[in-house]
Design an enzyme around this catalytic site. Structure first.
Site, PDB file in Angstrom:
ATOM      1  N   ARG A 110      29.556  34.073  -6.594  1.00 22.19           N
ATOM      2  CA  ARG A 110      28.211  33.792  -7.091  1.00 22.19           C
ATOM      3  C   ARG A 110      27.297  33.380  -5.938  1.00 22.19           C
ATOM      4  NH1 ARG A 110      28.305  27.671  -9.829  1.00 22.19           N
ATOM      5  NH2 ARG A 110      29.184  26.652  -8.005  1.00 22.19           N
ATOM      6  N   THR A 116      -3.358  -5.433   0.457  1.00 22.50           N
ATOM      7  CA  THR A 116      -2.818  -4.092   0.699  1.00 22.50           C
ATOM      8  C   THR A 116      -3.753  -3.317   1.623  1.00 22.50           C
ATOM      9  OG1 THR A 116      -3.856  -2.980  -1.188  1.00 22.50           O
ATOM     10  CG2 THR A 116      -1.770  -4.123  -1.606  1.00 22.50           C
ATOM     11  N   ASP A 117      -5.032  -3.634   1.587  1.00 18.84           N
ATOM     12  CA  ASP A 117      -5.977  -2.972   2.495  1.00 18.84           C
ATOM     13  C   ASP A 117      -5.632  -3.293   3.948  1.00 18.84           C
ATOM     14  OD1 ASP A 117      -8.529  -1.394   2.669  1.00 18.84           O
ATOM     15  OD2 ASP A 117      -9.093  -3.165   3.819  1.00 18.84           O
ATOM     16  N   GLN A 162      29.935  20.330  -6.346  1.00 20.02           N
ATOM     17  CA  GLN A 162      30.453  18.987  -6.084  1.00 20.02           C
ATOM     18  C   GLN A 162      31.309  18.985  -4.816  1.00 20.02           C
ATOM     19  OE1 GLN A 162      30.207  20.469  -9.072  1.00 20.02           O
ATOM     20  NE2 GLN A 162      30.213  19.019 -10.773  1.00 20.02           N
ATOM     21  N   PHE A 207      33.059  29.598  -9.247  1.00 19.36           N
ATOM     22  CA  PHE A 207      33.127  28.469 -10.183  1.00 19.36           C
ATOM     23  C   PHE A 207      33.958  28.900 -11.384  1.00 19.36           C
ATOM     24  CE2 PHE A 207      31.348  25.539 -13.481  1.00 19.36           C
ATOM     25  CZ  PHE A 207      31.785  24.363 -12.880  1.00 19.36           C
ATOM     26  N   LYS A 227       0.864  -1.191   0.000  1.00 17.78           N
ATOM     27  CA  LYS A 227       0.000   0.000   0.000  1.00 17.78           C
ATOM     28  C   LYS A 227       0.894   1.231   0.000  1.00 17.78           C
ATOM     29  CE  LYS A 227      -4.309   0.141   0.557  1.00 17.78           C
ATOM     30  NZ  LYS A 227      -5.175  -0.318  -0.551  1.00 17.78           N
ATOM     31  N   HIS A 229      20.317  27.841 -10.099  1.00 11.83           N
ATOM     32  CA  HIS A 229      21.119  28.928 -10.650  1.00 11.83           C
ATOM     33  C   HIS A 229      20.498  30.294 -10.363  1.00 11.83           C
ATOM     34  CE1 HIS A 229      23.398  25.895 -12.802  1.00 11.83           C
ATOM     35  NE2 HIS A 229      22.287  25.446 -13.374  1.00 11.83           N
TER      36      HIS A 229
HETATM   37  O1  LIG Z   1      29.170  24.027  -8.975  1.00 17.29           O
HETATM   38  C1  LIG Z   1      29.017  23.846 -10.200  1.00 17.29           C
HETATM   39  N1  LIG Z   1      29.349  22.632 -10.742  1.00 17.29           N
HETATM   40  C2  LIG Z   1      29.218  22.369 -12.071  1.00 17.29           C
HETATM   41  O2  LIG Z   1      29.546  21.269 -12.548  1.00 17.29           O
HETATM   42  C3  LIG Z   1      28.690  23.405 -12.883  1.00 17.29           C
HETATM   43  N2  LIG Z   1      28.412  23.490 -14.205  1.00 17.29           N
HETATM   44  C4  LIG Z   1      27.894  24.722 -14.431  1.00 17.29           C
HETATM   45  O3  LIG Z   1      27.496  25.156 -15.549  1.00 17.29           O
HETATM   46  N3  LIG Z   1      27.859  25.432 -13.272  1.00 17.29           N
HETATM   47  C5  LIG Z   1      28.347  24.642 -12.291  1.00 17.29           C
HETATM   48  N4  LIG Z   1      28.505  24.833 -10.950  1.00 17.29           N
END
Ligand SMILES: O=c1[nH]c(=O)c2[nH]c(=O)[nH]c2[nH]1
Length: 294
Positions: A178, A57-58, A221, A161, A12, A249
Site C-alpha cells: 500500500r 502582554t504588550d 505504529q 497492513f 502574548k 489514506h
Molecule cells: O498502519 C495502520 N495502522 C492502523 O492501526 C490502521 N487501521 C487501519 O484501518 N489502517 C491502519 N493502518
C-alpha cells in the site's frame, strides 16, 4: 460554596517577527512567531483587579522585538531561553515563563540576474515548520522541547497492513502493498543542559526521514516507533520523542467499470476521516519531564 483560582497563565500569543540580517548585499531572514505565557503571583489581578504584578502582554510583545534587535535570532531555542529567563529574572512576581516559537523557512531565489537574485530575494519554502517550547522556572530549571510539524512524507511501496482484528464491523481488506503517507508532527525533549540546537534539529529531521524511508512498514505504529528509536539511538542530547502521525489514506480506485485494471497505480487520496497514530519513545532512564510538555 467556596471558589478558588486554579492554574492560570497569561501572555502574548503569536507575535510575528521577521529579522533581516544584512551581510553586505547578501541578506538572511528569520521568520518566526513567538508566544509567551507567564505565571506567578497573579492572585490579586484575578481576584481584585490589582495589576501591580502584571507585566503587560504588550510589553512582552515589545520585548520580543527589542531582543531580536539586541541579540539577533539564531536558533529559536536559544532565543526562547533568553526571553523566558529574562521574564523570570527581571520580574519578582513572575515565577514561571513558557515561550513557544514557530519558524518558517524561506529559500533563496537563485540566479545572479535582476536586483535580488541570490542575494535578497526569497521564496517561502514548502518545508515543514520548526517549533520549540521552552519553560523556565524560578527554581532555576529550564526545559527545552524542539519539534517540527507539517512534514509530509510518502512511501509508494514497502508498506503492508494485515493480521488485524476482524470483528462484525470490519470491512478493511488486508493489503501486502500500500501507499503509506503521513504528515509528521514530532517533538523531542532535550536532556538538561544546552544542546547545539541547529545541528540537533537537522540531525533529528534526518533521522525521522531516514527511518520513515528505510523501515519496511507493517503498520504506521511500527514506523512511528522506528522513527523515534532512530532519533534516540543517534542523538545523545534527546531523551524523549513524541510523534503524532495521521494516516493519510490512499485508496486504490476500482477502475473495472471502465474496463481497466489498476495495478497499484491510481489512488484516491482521502483527506478525512484519517487514522491518527500517536506515541512517545523514550530512554528508560529519562529524567522526569516536569513541565516540559505543558
Ligand atoms: O498502519 C495502520 N495502522 C492502523 O492501526 C490502521 N487501521 C487501519 O484501518 N489502517 C491502519 N493502518
Amino acid at each position: 460554596m467556596p471558589v478558588v483560582l486554579g492554574p492560570n497563565r497569561y501572555g502574548k500569543a503569536e507575535t510575528r517577527l521577521v529579522r533581516v540580517v544584512r551581510d553586505g548585499d547578501v541578506h538572511h531572514i528569520k521568520d518566526v512567531t513567538v508566544g509567551s505565557a507567564l505565571s506567578g503571583d497573579m492572585e490579586a489581578v484575578h481576584l481584585t483587579g490589582d495589576n501591580a504584578a502584571v507585566l503587560p502582554t504588550d510589553t512582552q510583545k515589545n520585548t520580543v522585538y527589542a531582543f531580536a534587535r539586541k541579540h539577533g535570532v539564531a536558533q529559536i531555542e536559544d532565543f526562547a531561553i533568553l526571553l523566558a529567563r529574562h521574564y523570570v529574572d527581571s520580574q519578582p512576581t513572575v515565577h514561571h515563563a513558557r515561550v513557544e516559537i514557530e519558524e518558517y523557512f524561506w529559500d533563496r531565489i537563485p540566479g545572479a540576474s535582476g536586483a535580488g537574485g541570490g542575494r535578497h530575494s526569497f521564496v517561502r519554502s514548502g518545508r515543514e515548520t520548526r517549533t520549540c517550547v521552552v519553560h523556565h522556572d524560578r527554581d532555576g530549571s529550564t526545559t527545552v522541547v524542539s519539534g517540527l510539524k507539517d512534514l509530509v512524507v510518502l512511501n509508494s511501496t514497502g508498506s503492508e497492513f494485515s493480521g488485524f482484528v476482524q470483528d462484525e464491523y470490519t470491512t478493511l481488506k488486508p493489503t501486502g502493498d500500500r501507499v503509506l503517507a503521513t504528515e509528521v508532527s514530532a517533538r523531542w525533549r532535550h536532556l538538561p543542559g544546552a544542546s547545539p540546537y541547529g545541528e540537533s534539529y537537522d540531525e533529528v529531521r534526518r533521522c525521522l526521514l531516514g527511518a520513515f524511508a528505510e523501515t519496511y512498514s507493517l503498520s504506521l505504529q511500527q514506523t512511528l516507533y522506528a522513527m523515534g528509536e532512530r532519533v534516540l539511538n543517534t542523538r545523545k542530547e534527546v531523551c524523549e520523542v513524541r510523534l503524532a502521525m495521521p494516516n493519510k489514506h490512499h485508496f486504490l480506485v476500482d477502475l473495472t467499470p471502465f474496463g481497466l485494471d489498476n495495478p497499484n497505480e491510481v489512488f484516491y487520496a482521502a483527506d478525512r476521516p484519517y487514522g491518527l497514530i500517536e506515541g512517545s519513545v523514550l530512554r528508560d532512564d529519562t529524567p522526569d519531564a516536569r513541565f516540559a510538555w505543558e
